[in-house]
Design a protein around this motif. Structure first.
Motif, PDB file in Angstrom:
ATOM      1  N   LYS A 270       0.834  -1.194   0.000  1.00  0.00           N
ATOM      2  CA  LYS A 270       0.000   0.000   0.000  1.00  0.00           C
ATOM      3  C   LYS A 270       0.870   1.245   0.000  1.00  0.00           C
ATOM      4  O   LYS A 270       0.549   2.238  -0.614  1.00  0.00           O
ATOM      5  CB  LYS A 270      -0.900   0.011   1.242  1.00  0.00           C
ATOM      6  CG  LYS A 270      -2.279  -0.498   0.948  1.00  0.00           C
ATOM      7  CD  LYS A 270      -3.195  -0.236   2.131  1.00  0.00           C
ATOM      8  CE  LYS A 270      -4.516  -0.948   1.931  1.00  0.00           C
ATOM      9  NZ  LYS A 270      -5.153  -1.291   3.198  1.00  0.00           N
ATOM     10  N   ARG A 272       3.108   3.834  -1.032  1.00  0.00           N
ATOM     11  CA  ARG A 272       3.502   4.184  -2.389  1.00  0.00           C
ATOM     12  C   ARG A 272       4.989   4.522  -2.486  1.00  0.00           C
ATOM     13  O   ARG A 272       5.519   4.684  -3.565  1.00  0.00           O
ATOM     14  CB  ARG A 272       2.694   5.376  -2.887  1.00  0.00           C
ATOM     15  CG  ARG A 272       1.225   5.040  -3.106  1.00  0.00           C
ATOM     16  CD  ARG A 272       1.090   4.014  -4.226  1.00  0.00           C
ATOM     17  NE  ARG A 272      -0.310   3.836  -4.618  1.00  0.00           N
ATOM     18  CZ  ARG A 272      -1.103   2.928  -4.100  1.00  0.00           C
ATOM     19  NH1 ARG A 272      -0.657   2.124  -3.158  1.00  0.00           N
ATOM     20  NH2 ARG A 272      -2.342   2.818  -4.501  1.00  0.00           N
ATOM     21  N   ASP A 273       5.638   4.672  -1.343  1.00  0.00           N
ATOM     22  CA  ASP A 273       7.041   5.074  -1.433  1.00  0.00           C
ATOM     23  C   ASP A 273       7.959   3.878  -1.650  1.00  0.00           C
ATOM     24  O   ASP A 273       9.163   4.014  -1.654  1.00  0.00           O
ATOM     25  CB  ASP A 273       7.486   5.880  -0.207  1.00  0.00           C
ATOM     26  CG  ASP A 273       7.271   5.122   1.092  1.00  0.00           C
ATOM     27  OD1 ASP A 273       6.558   4.094   1.052  1.00  0.00           O
ATOM     28  OD2 ASP A 273       7.793   5.537   2.120  1.00  0.00           O
ATOM     29  N   PRO A 275       7.848   0.773  -4.372  1.00  0.00           N
ATOM     30  CA  PRO A 275       7.210  -0.080  -5.374  1.00  0.00           C
ATOM     31  C   PRO A 275       7.622  -1.530  -5.167  1.00  0.00           C
ATOM     32  O   PRO A 275       8.787  -1.875  -5.325  1.00  0.00           O
ATOM     33  CB  PRO A 275       7.757   0.454  -6.710  1.00  0.00           C
ATOM     34  CG  PRO A 275       8.351   1.787  -6.392  1.00  0.00           C
ATOM     35  CD  PRO A 275       8.798   1.713  -4.974  1.00  0.00           C
ATOM     36  N   ILE A 518       2.361  -1.596 -11.334  1.00  0.00           N
ATOM     37  CA  ILE A 518       2.897  -0.823 -10.205  1.00  0.00           C
ATOM     38  C   ILE A 518       3.782   0.282 -10.760  1.00  0.00           C
ATOM     39  O   ILE A 518       4.688   0.036 -11.547  1.00  0.00           O
ATOM     40  CB  ILE A 518       3.685  -1.723  -9.234  1.00  0.00           C
ATOM     41  CG1 ILE A 518       2.735  -2.710  -8.570  1.00  0.00           C
ATOM     42  CG2 ILE A 518       4.412  -0.887  -8.188  1.00  0.00           C
ATOM     43  CD1 ILE A 518       3.413  -3.695  -7.656  1.00  0.00           C
ATOM     44  N   TYR A 615       6.622  11.810  -6.846  1.00  0.00           N
ATOM     45  CA  TYR A 615       6.517  10.737  -5.914  1.00  0.00           C
ATOM     46  C   TYR A 615       5.839  11.124  -4.627  1.00  0.00           C
ATOM     47  O   TYR A 615       5.273  10.306  -3.917  1.00  0.00           O
ATOM     48  CB  TYR A 615       7.939  10.283  -5.644  1.00  0.00           C
ATOM     49  CG  TYR A 615       7.919   8.922  -5.168  1.00  0.00           C
ATOM     50  CD1 TYR A 615       7.393   7.948  -6.004  1.00  0.00           C
ATOM     51  CD2 TYR A 615       8.318   8.605  -3.902  1.00  0.00           C
ATOM     52  CE1 TYR A 615       7.303   6.673  -5.564  1.00  0.00           C
ATOM     53  CE2 TYR A 615       8.231   7.327  -3.471  1.00  0.00           C
ATOM     54  CZ  TYR A 615       7.718   6.364  -4.298  1.00  0.00           C
ATOM     55  OH  TYR A 615       7.632   5.109  -3.848  1.00  0.00           O
ATOM     56  N   THR A 619       1.522  12.098  -1.037  1.00  0.00           N
ATOM     57  CA  THR A 619       1.841  11.687   0.330  1.00  0.00           C
ATOM     58  C   THR A 619       2.079  12.903   1.225  1.00  0.00           C
ATOM     59  O   THR A 619       2.611  12.784   2.313  1.00  0.00           O
ATOM     60  CB  THR A 619       3.095  10.803   0.373  1.00  0.00           C
ATOM     61  OG1 THR A 619       4.217  11.585  -0.082  1.00  0.00           O
ATOM     62  CG2 THR A 619       2.972   9.575  -0.486  1.00  0.00           C
TER      63      THR A 619
END
Ligand SMILES: [Zn+2]
Ligand SMILES: [Zn+2]
Ligand SMILES: [Zn+2]
Length: 962
Positions: A270, A272-273, A275, A518, A615, A619
């Motif tokens: 989960k 996202r930082d 892959p 992804i 990226y 977040t």
């Protein structure tokens, strides 16, 4: 006299036609009875009896009985024997195999058949041998090997040692499988059999590469079934003089190809930082191809992303005789090599030959495809090999030897649209069809696989080889004999670093359609980190900045740097995990920690975050929480460096495009400031890029009592903020005053109290980035010697006011840059609008006193407290941080129940925490009623109410109570 068989027989081709000539008869149905039919047509032989020999011999015996004829008879006998063997072969072949070979049933339903070597030996007749033939055929020897090893071992011109003989493979059985045309993708692992699939595609159906249609990608392949070695027994016997067994090397590739719809289950992190993901593929078609010896002349071209020389094998398309380089003048003169029974024997038509044939084997199985985690250190060969070794270790630890049938191969995929390439590890079941093991790994929400990775990490970290500084792995952990040459790239430390990144995220997995989707960001932070370090180096000494020296060094067991900026020294530690035991209530992992080398430095360690926009744009809220937790701990500062900062710094420039960002946020010019406030402002803090401002700070000496430069920065921030105080004497600013005042009505609990006298300040224009701060009156005097007074404030990012991507990106950069500056004012937090509405800041608290963290602060103590924090009521956590920070020992019990000393079955009092030796307990407010009981039994109790932490700390420090 030595008989020259080849020559003699070549002169008598016509003779052979007696036995061999006949029209090619098409194959009827499945099995390749080609030869069988041929023979039958030419004389109605009975294959099970030896009568057929008489047909030949009869024909030949009518001719003059010279030496050559005799030799020919013998050779024909040999060929006949070969044919008989073949018939036996066909008869013995299991029905299923035969049907599979013929493509009548799919092969994945059955185990992969081995490959056979048939060694045919003859020798000159000895004087005491019966019969008159000059040559005697020995019974054929057969050797079977698993297809995987046979693909090299039984490859043309390889030599095979068995039964005291050294035989050379000189023929491939072309009748057990037919010659096929294939197209091989230059980029991915897809290939197509053109005998089945029309060759009409303009590009690869899997990866879209148009080079697919290139002529070089169309090749001849043969499914490898049987190799033949024809040899003169007397020449191949191994004696003491036998030459060294030199293994031959072949270019081999195992290609794994699957239809996208065969992916039945896929997961990703989960977070996202990082892959990372894996998927179960129920059917993968594996094709293992031998492309020939790389030392032979041949064309180099791409298959599945690998540019290799792929000369293949040259042989007769009819009899399969290998066209090896002539070994003597006679062979050179003779031209093509053909088996005795080859219809083309004696001809030298180039059409007879296939110049470049590849041998392959094929099987189908199930597989688990794992995306090699794209950690901040990037993905290179070392990462792939180390990760693979770690997975193997985890499997071994989890399943013991039961998973020997699981194999691995790597797959790389070129990045699309500027994204970095992806590396996959394909874990597959070598039992064709699969054993179901792999799917089991994903059972129970993939927890088995998670276990495997965790086990690998714990074994890596605990392996005895860690004690030897020379070793970066051993056979107990990451090394395996099976890895061969790849082992040079295997690093235990690298594997550990990858897994460490991974395990935290493994608790939060989510299902996705496929791991192929992804997203791996092109501006991935790992690259940014490397560039950040380079930027420090590059910018040092520029524009009046102090000189920067970076020396690689080991910092806390990781490879980091010793950084020298002017006279000041810092340890640069990459990827530091900070959490509750460090006083940071939100666990986080800054890209770098800059620890002052001087112990007891008054300068707080600085947590550097290298953030790429692509990226971090989604977040921001979490990023804000982490930064607040660090700054509010009173122990750390944070520093954000974006791509733009680093890029500019790498160009040797201290500037930033954000230089003027504050101007539109002010209500008045600098002249509105009182002279003392004006004197506090240092424009360089906001007119330079983040790398330059950081270098400047790091180079400044630290004072005895406090980090004086941080005070200068704080004051400059304070004076800057004052320009966002709407002047009460200007009526047009009434709305602004209203809006700023209203903001504070709805913010909920704040981590620090409002100062005694304050005035709300903040910007009304440019609402996508807002400052909201209760400007403390004490700042105005400009005379404070200590740090400015605590007062709540926020730097807020509000996406709702940034309408497109460039606007959002710019707002985000301004937001981070402002916080670099405003964090120095105690009480100012970083927030996103949604985080603010959800009151993310409510869990923060500011410690009464702040002491810079030091890198080696009581690690054991911290670890012990960690468990306590884990178990204790979570509402106590912020306050307990203060207690942990005081360096006191942790309690002996969490959730302590006190039994009646006279009756052990009766619990008479409860406490949240208990220091038993000190007879000290901490009570939740709900347990206040137990105070009397505790007191009656000689215990001291502290209730977690009001300012309880200082009381508790002093009680613990007091030593044993009487
Ligand atoms: Zn492709
Ligand atoms: Zn031939
Ligand atoms: Zn080891």
């Amino acid at each position: 006299m030595r008989l020259d068989l080849g020559q003699r027989v070549a002169q008598r081709v016509d003779l052979l036609s007696v036995g061999i000539k006949g029209k090619q008869v098409g194959l009827d149905g499945a099995a390749r009875f080609h030869r069988c039919r041929l023979w039958r047509d030419s004389g109605g032989c009975n294959f099970t009896k030896s009568g057929r020999g008489e047909v030949f011999r009869g024909a030949l015996k009518k001719r003059p009985q010279d030496e050559a004829t005799g030799a020919e008879i013998d050779q024909l006998d040999r060929e006949r024997q070969k044919a008989l063997e073949l018939v036996k072969e066909i008869n013995q072949r299991e029905l299923l195999n035969t049907l599979t070979d013929a493509g009548l049933i799919p092969n994945y339903a059955f185990p992969e058949a081995g490959v056979e070597l048939k060694s045919l030996l003859w020798r000159k007749r000895g004087s005491d041998d019966p019969d008159t033939a000059a040559y005697i055929s020995l019974p054929a020897e057969r050797y079977e090997r698993p297809a995987q090893s046979a693909l090299s071992e039984f490859a043309p011109e390889n030599v095979f040692y068995a039964n005291q003989r050294r035989v050379e493979i000189d023929q491939i059985n072309m009748t057990l499988s037919s010659l096929e045309s294939w197209r091989l993708c230059p980029t991915c692992q897809h290939m197509e059999n053109l005998e089945i699939q029309a060759d009409s595609r303009a590009a690869c159906p899997r990866c879209g590469d148009p080079m697919w249609a290139n002529i070089a990608q169309k090749r001849s392949l043969l499914r490898f079934r049987q190799a033949i070695a024809n040899s003169n027994d007397t020449e191949v016997r191994i004696d003491d003089s036998a030459e060294d067994r030199e293994p031959k090397f072949y270019v081999r590739q195992l290609l794994a190809d699957f239809e996208p719809e065969k992916v039945v289950e896929a997961w990703r992190l989960k977070a996202r930082d990082l892959p990372f993901g894996f998927e179960f593929i129920e059917q993968v078609q594996f094709r293992d191809i031998n492309f020939g010896e790389p030392t032979k002349p041949g064309e180099a071209y791409n298959v599945a992303g690998q540019q290799r020389s792929r000369p293949g094998f040259k042989l007769c398309r009819h009899c399969g005789q290998i066209q090896r380089a002539p070994r003597n003048a006679r062979e050179r003169d003779a031209g093509q090599l053909h088996a005795f029974d080859c219809e083309k024997r004696g001809t030298n038509d180039v059409e007879n030959l296939i110049d470049c044939l590849y041998l392959y084997r094929e099987f189908s199985s199930e597989a688990l495809r794992i995306l090699v985690p794209y950690t901040r250190s990037g993905v290179d060969e070392e990462a792939v090999q180390s990760f693979m070794a770690a997975v193997q270790l985890g499997l071994k630890k989890r399943f013991g030897g039961k998973v020997d049938h699981l194999r691995m191969l790597t797959q790389q995929e070129a990045g699309k649209d500027g994204a970095p390439g992806r590396q996959y590890v394909l874990l597959y079941d070598s039992v064709p069809g699969g054993t179901g093991y792999l799917h089991q790994l994903l059972a129970n929400e993939a927890q088995t696989l998670v276990d495997v990775l965790r086990l690998a990490l714990s074994h890596l970290s605990a392996c005895a080889c860690n004690a030897d500084p020379e070793k970066d792995g051993c056979y107990r952990c990451v090394y395996q004999y099976r890895l061969g040459r790849a082992m040079a790239s295997v690093s235990r430390d690298r594997a550990r670093s990858i897994l460490e990144h991974l395990v935290a995220g493994l608790d939060h997995l989510e299902k996705v359609p496929t791991v192929a989707e992804i997203y791996i960001n092109p501006n991935f932070d790992s690259e940014l980190e490397a560039r950040f370090i380079e930027a420090l180096r590059r910018l040092g000494g520029e524009a009046g900045l102090p000189f920067v020296k970076l020396v690689q060094d080991i910092v806390h067991g990781k490879s980091g740097y010793l950084l020298q900026v002017g006279e000041q020294q810092y340890w640069v530690e990459p990827q530091v995990d900070l959490g509750p035991t460090d006083g940071v209530i939100v666990p986080c992992r800054p890209d770098f920690m800059l620890w002052p080398v001087q112990s007891r430095s008054k300068r707080r360690p600085i947590a550097v975050f290298c953030d790429g926009w692509a990226y971090h744009h989604d977040t921001a809220r979490v990023d804000a929480k982490k930064r607040n937790a660090l700054v509010m701990s009173g122990k750390y500062w944070v520093w954000s460096a974006t791509w733009e900062d680093v890029k500019t710094a790498l160009d040797g420039s201290v500037e930033t495009a954000l230089a003027g960002m504050l101007e539109p946020m002010y209500y008045g010019g600098q002249e509105t400031l009182s002279p003392p406030l004006r004197a506090m402002i240092d424009e360089r803090f906001v007119s330079r890029n983040a790398v330059a401002v950081l270098i400047d700070w790091l180079g400044k000496p630290v004072g005895e009592a406090l980090d004086e430069h941080s005070l200068r920065m704080a004051r400059s921030a304070g004076a800057t903020a004052f320009r966002m105080v709407p002047n009460p004497r200007v009526p047009e600013l009434a709305d602004a005053r209203d809006e700023l005042a209203k903001f504070w009505l709805n913010v909920g609990a704040l981590p620090c109290d409002r100062p005694e006298k304050y005035v709300p300040c903040g910007n009304i224009t440019q609402p996508e980035v807002r400052l909201r701060y209760l400007w403390p009156a004490l700042l105005a005097g400009g005379s404070a010697n200590g740090m400015p007074e605590k007062s709540p404030g926020f730097v807020i990012l509000d996406d709702a006011f940034a309408h497109d991507e460039p606007a959002r990106h710019l707002a985000w950069r301004r937001w981070l840059a402002l916080f670099n500056h405003f964090q120095l004012l105690p009480g100012i937090m970083l927030a996103t609008q949604d985080g603010l509405e959800a009151a993310d800041h409510a869990s923060l608290s500011m410690p009464a006193s702040s002491n810079p963290a030091s890198s080696s602060q009581g690690a054991a103590l911290a670890a012990a407290w960690e468990q306590v924090l884990d178990q204790a009521m979570s509402e106590l956590t912020p306050s307990l941080m203060d207690v942990v920070g005081a360096g006191v020992p942790p309690p002996d019990e969490v959730g302590f129940e006190y039994a009646d000393p006279k009756n052990a079955d009766t619990i008479i009092a409860e406490a949240e925490l208990a220091w038993c030796a000190k007879k000290l307990v901490l009570l939740l407010p709900a347990h206040t009623n137990y105070q009397a009981v505790w007191k009656a039994h000689g215990w001291t109790s502290v209730v977690a109410e009001g300012e309880w932490t200082q009381r508790l700390i002093s009680e613990i420090k007091e030593g044993t109570t009487a």
